[in-house]
Design an enzyme around this catalytic site. Sequence first.
Site, short mmCIF file in Angstrom:
data_model
loop_
_atom_site.label_atom_id
_atom_site.label_comp_id
_atom_site.label_asym_id
_atom_site.label_seq_id
_atom_site.Cartn_x
_atom_site.Cartn_y
_atom_site.Cartn_z
CG HIS A 11 -5.06 9.32 -0.29
ND1 HIS A 11 -3.69 9.37 -0.34
CD2 HIS A 11 -5.35 8.87 0.95
CE1 HIS A 11 -3.18 8.96 0.80
NE2 HIS A 11 -4.17 8.65 1.61
CE1 TYR A 61 0.03 7.67 2.70
CE2 TYR A 61 0.48 5.40 2.10
CZ TYR A 61 -0.37 6.36 2.61
OH TYR A 61 -1.62 5.98 3.05
CE LYS A 112 -3.99 4.41 0.14
NZ LYS A 112 -2.60 4.39 0.63
CG ASP A 134 -1.89 1.17 1.17
OD1 ASP A 134 -2.82 1.09 0.35
OD2 ASP A 134 -1.70 2.16 1.90
N1 LIG Z 1 -6.00 5.83 3.03
C1 LIG Z 1 -5.63 6.60 4.01
O1 LIG Z 1 -6.12 7.73 4.17
C2 LIG Z 1 -4.58 6.12 4.97
C3 LIG Z 1 -4.31 6.82 6.15
C4 LIG Z 1 -3.35 6.31 7.03
C5 LIG Z 1 -2.67 5.13 6.72
N2 LIG Z 1 -2.93 4.48 5.53
C6 LIG Z 1 -2.23 3.23 5.17
O2 LIG Z 1 -2.41 2.29 6.21
C7 LIG Z 1 -1.14 1.80 6.63
C8 LIG Z 1 -1.17 1.39 8.09
O3 LIG Z 1 -1.61 2.45 8.91
P1 LIG Z 1 -0.62 3.29 9.88
O4 LIG Z 1 0.76 3.22 9.34
O5 LIG Z 1 -1.25 4.62 10.06
O6 LIG Z 1 -0.75 2.58 11.28
P2 LIG Z 1 -0.72 1.11 11.90
O7 LIG Z 1 -0.36 0.11 10.87
O8 LIG Z 1 -1.96 0.95 12.68
O9 LIG Z 1 0.45 1.26 12.96
C9 LIG Z 1 1.79 1.45 12.57
C10 LIG Z 1 2.61 1.67 13.85
O10 LIG Z 1 2.54 0.52 14.68
C11 LIG Z 1 3.85 -0.02 14.90
N3 LIG Z 1 3.70 -1.48 14.82
C12 LIG Z 1 3.52 -2.24 13.72
N4 LIG Z 1 3.35 -3.53 14.03
C13 LIG Z 1 3.41 -3.60 15.38
C14 LIG Z 1 3.29 -4.67 16.30
N5 LIG Z 1 3.09 -5.92 15.90
N6 LIG Z 1 3.40 -4.38 17.62
C15 LIG Z 1 3.62 -3.12 18.05
N7 LIG Z 1 3.72 -2.06 17.21
C16 LIG Z 1 3.63 -2.30 15.89
C17 LIG Z 1 4.73 0.56 13.81
O11 LIG Z 1 6.04 0.76 14.25
P3 LIG Z 1 7.30 -0.02 13.59
O12 LIG Z 1 7.38 0.40 12.15
O13 LIG Z 1 8.46 0.50 14.39
O14 LIG Z 1 7.06 -1.49 13.78
C18 LIG Z 1 4.06 1.91 13.55
O15 LIG Z 1 4.52 2.87 14.47
C19 LIG Z 1 -0.20 2.99 6.33
O16 LIG Z 1 1.16 2.62 6.36
C20 LIG Z 1 -0.72 3.38 4.98
O17 LIG Z 1 -0.23 2.50 3.99
C21 LIG Z 1 -3.88 4.96 4.67
#
Ligand SMILES: NC(=O)c1ccc[n+]([C@@H]2O[C@H](COP(=O)([O-])OP(=O)(O)OC[C@H]3O[C@@H](n4cnc5c(N)ncnc54)[C@H](OP(=O)(O)O)[C@@H]3O)[C@@H](O)[C@H]2O)c1
Length: 276
Positions: free
Chosen positions: A108, A50, A75, A45
């Site tokens: 997006h 990004y 996106k 993704d």
């Molecule tokens: N469409 C949209 O508007 C939108 C908005 C936001 C995000 N996104 C997409 O969704 C993806 C995921 O969302 P997100 O990055 O916001 O948040 P997330 O996946 O909920 O959380 C990521 C955070 O959690 C930590 N983490 C990951 N696995 C873990 C585990 N098993 N235990 C403890 N901590 C853990 C990561 O740190 P480490 O890297 O240090 O492990 C990072 O700080 C994004 O990367 C992006 O691709 C889309």
Amino acid sequence: MTAPLLDLNDGHQLPALGYGTYSITGPDAPGIIGEAIDAGYRLLDSAVRYENEAEVGEAVRNSSVPRDELVVTTKLPGGDHGFDEALRSCEESLKRLGLDRIDLYLIHWPQPPIDRYVETWKAFVRLREEGVVRSIGVSNFLPEHLDRLVDETGVAPAVNQVELHPYLAQTEQRAADASRGTLTESWSPLGRGSDLLERPELQQIADKHGRSVGQVVLRWHTQLGAVPIPKSANPERFRDNLAVFDFELDADDLATIGALDEGRRLGGDPVDEVQL
Ligand SMILES: NC(=O)c1ccc[n+]([C@@H]2O[C@H](COP(=O)([O-])OP(=O)(O)OC[C@H]3O[C@@H](n4cnc5c(N)ncnc54)[C@H](OP(=O)(O)O)[C@@H]3O)[C@@H](O)[C@H]2O)c1
């Protein structure tokens, strides 16, 4: 381990869990993303916003995994809404990715105050017909936005990627997506930036199954029928995050996790979010 495949409404398939790449940028990014592919991730993704399409594309091109097994998502950013603008934006994304096809292309944000998402969607339909994009979808679309797309083009998105985690279970949105044949993807599935992973209720469930809290939360998503795309730049954690298809949460577990829903958004609100 790779994730099982789910059917989309356009005849293609999507892995049931993917790899989020928000904030994975810079010279180390292709290596980290490549390691995630080696670990079994097949759905990636990315987004123009990004600023890592080049790094994602490089990882895909360098991978020994056949191109057709990978689902590369990017996106369209808010500033590129409009028919001609979307066609141009897609071309630019393809160039940055260094690929000849985007597997899943999403709008997006709907940006209702700008009101150009329907014409943008018409360009997406064209791009799919031309074959430069395989599946088309949206992100952060409320039910009323989905309705306008279907009413005005007859084409329902294959995917709607929305904020979804135990603090925001999106029960109505998921039902609205499903009733239109649209698969829900979960962003911030681990509740980035919140105390979610420290909740004692989740730790208890994790202990019961001999799993990590992250795995319990991701398994919850998959049992709801939503596709989580957790981000981790840490190999131990991203391996752990993918290994959720060999255990099952029971009805008590699901009820406990369901009780955490507060309708709490950690990110933007689709009603007024505009990102130009
Ligand atoms: N469409 C949209 O508007 C939108 C908005 C936001 C995000 N996104 C997409 O969704 C993806 C995921 O969302 P997100 O990055 O916001 O948040 P997330 O996946 O909920 O959380 C990521 C955070 O959690 C930590 N983490 C990951 N696995 C873990 C585990 N098993 N235990 C403890 N901590 C853990 C990561 O740190 P480490 O890297 O240090 O492990 C990072 O700080 C994004 O990367 C992006 O691709 C889309």
